[in-house]
Write a protein that holds these residues in place. Structure first.
Motif, PDB file in Angstrom:
ATOM      1  N   GLN A 107       0.808  -1.215   0.000  1.00  0.00           N
ATOM      2  CA  GLN A 107       0.000   0.000   0.000  1.00  0.00           C
ATOM      3  C   GLN A 107       0.844   1.269   0.000  1.00  0.00           C
ATOM      4  O   GLN A 107       1.941   1.304   0.555  1.00  0.00           O
ATOM      5  N   GLN A 165     -12.471  10.753  -1.613  1.00  0.00           N
ATOM      6  CA  GLN A 165     -12.490   9.653  -0.666  1.00  0.00           C
ATOM      7  C   GLN A 165     -13.346  10.010   0.550  1.00  0.00           C
ATOM      8  O   GLN A 165     -13.246  11.126   1.080  1.00  0.00           O
ATOM      9  N   THR A 208      -8.274   1.840   1.739  1.00  0.00           N
ATOM     10  CA  THR A 208      -8.668   1.071   0.563  1.00  0.00           C
ATOM     11  C   THR A 208      -7.617  -0.014   0.354  1.00  0.00           C
ATOM     12  O   THR A 208      -6.645  -0.104   1.103  1.00  0.00           O
ATOM     13  N   THR A 209      -7.790  -0.830  -0.669  1.00  0.00           N
ATOM     14  CA  THR A 209      -6.796  -1.877  -0.922  1.00  0.00           C
ATOM     15  C   THR A 209      -5.438  -1.295  -1.274  1.00  0.00           C
ATOM     16  O   THR A 209      -4.404  -1.914  -1.004  1.00  0.00           O
ATOM     17  N   THR A 210      -5.422  -0.098  -1.849  1.00  0.00           N
ATOM     18  CA  THR A 210      -4.160   0.505  -2.266  1.00  0.00           C
ATOM     19  C   THR A 210      -3.569   1.457  -1.240  1.00  0.00           C
ATOM     20  O   THR A 210      -2.393   1.827  -1.341  1.00  0.00           O
TER      21      THR A 210
END
Length: 306
Positions: free
Chosen positions: A201, A243, A290-292
């Motif tokens: 990440q 976001q 988030t996933t990133t």
């Protein structure tokens, strides 16, 4: 030693076609360049049966009788813009009784890869080879690291997200890749993917400022802040746009934050909202991640309400 790899498609085996190896990080054992020669030779297996099942042929290493299991690694790895990051990997290696895992020229390495195992977009290894401790005549417990150097252009922003873990083993069996009598068919090689998964990440930052301070009860408090994350391509932090971020409040003397409202970051990652002053306490912004990009909480900003 670091490897930033451009990886060519291989049937059943990973082969690196390009290396960027800082000289200041050279290993004392067999060099990564030596390992590269073996991997590149394994490319000859493309279009044939997998390296793990075929017999050795001219110009190719033989299939080493090892396998890997019980691979453990952190669920997520946060990587910023400049500071090196290292994460531990442990796994079990099972091998044939004829494989000498204690030999000085036997090397084991964990690695991470992005994308498909046969044709990954990127691969990352550790500075040093893993250390393996035999637990029986055919098993060993191994531990190594995966090292990240974001300042050395190892990662693209598109690399953020899910990666998979693999491991490889190579037995040189006394063969020197630089020697005149080097015989690659006497070198054993095996790699294995899909052993585990992790998130790599882009490190995140979140700020908050509540004003005015102090403020009269019933008056308006303006709470600003910014959500940003690492950009691996220019080694700076940029706003994370559009976001959802929670504005939270904790009363003075309490240990618990409660969500007041949720707002979205703007086109530059900035946050701004208003609330009515009621009691002394701390305001903070909270991002779920988030996933990133990992979750992050801003440090609470105290407001004195009079």
């Amino acid at each position: 030693m670091r490897i930033r790899a451009t990886v060519a498609a291989v049937s059943g085996a990973l082969a690196l076609s390009a290396f960027a190896v800082p000289a200041a990080q050279a290993d004392d054992a067999a060099s990564r360049a030596d390992i590269a020669k073996i991997r590149e030779a394994a490319q000859a297996a493309s279009g044939k049966s997998a390296l793990s099942t075929r017999a050795p042929e001219e110009g190719q290493p033989y299939a080493l009788n090892v396998s890997f299991s019980n691979f453990k690694i952190a669920k997520a790895i946060k990587v910023g813009t400049t500071n090196p990051v290292s994460t531990k990997a442990t796994f079990t290696m099972t091998h044939g009784a004829d494989v000498d895992v204690t030999a000085g020229d036997f090397h084991v390495d964990p690695f991470l890869y992005k994308g498909a195992f046969d044709s990954p977009d990127n691969m990352l290894f550790g500075n040093k080879y893993a250390k393996c401790t035999p637990t029986s005549s055919t098993t060993a417990n191994c531990a190594g690291t995966i090292d990240f150097y974001p300042a050395q252009s190892e990662l693209l922003n598109s690399d953020a997200g899910s990666w998979k873990a693999g491991a490889m083993a190579i037995a040189f069996n006394g063969q020197s890749p630089d020697g005149e009598t080097f015989d690659i068919t006497k070198v054993g090689y095996k790699d294995q993917g899909g052993l585990a998964s992790t998130l790599v990440q882009r490190y995140s930052k979140l700020t908050v400022n509540a004003s005015p301070e102090p403020v009269a009860k019933g008056k308006t408090i303006t709470v600003t802040g910014k959500l940003s994350r690492a950009n691996w391509e220019d080694n700076k932090y940029h706003g994370y746009t559009n976001q959802p971020v929670k504005l939270q409040f904790r009363k003075k003397g309490s240990d618990t934050y409660s969500t007041v409202k949720t707002i979205n970051t703007n086109a530059t990652g900035e946050l701004k909202t208003t609330v009515t002053a009621s009691v002394d306490g701390y305001f903070r912004y909270s991002f779920a991640g988030t996933t990133t990009t990992p979750a992050v909480n801003a440090t609470g900003d105290f407001v004195d309400v009079r």
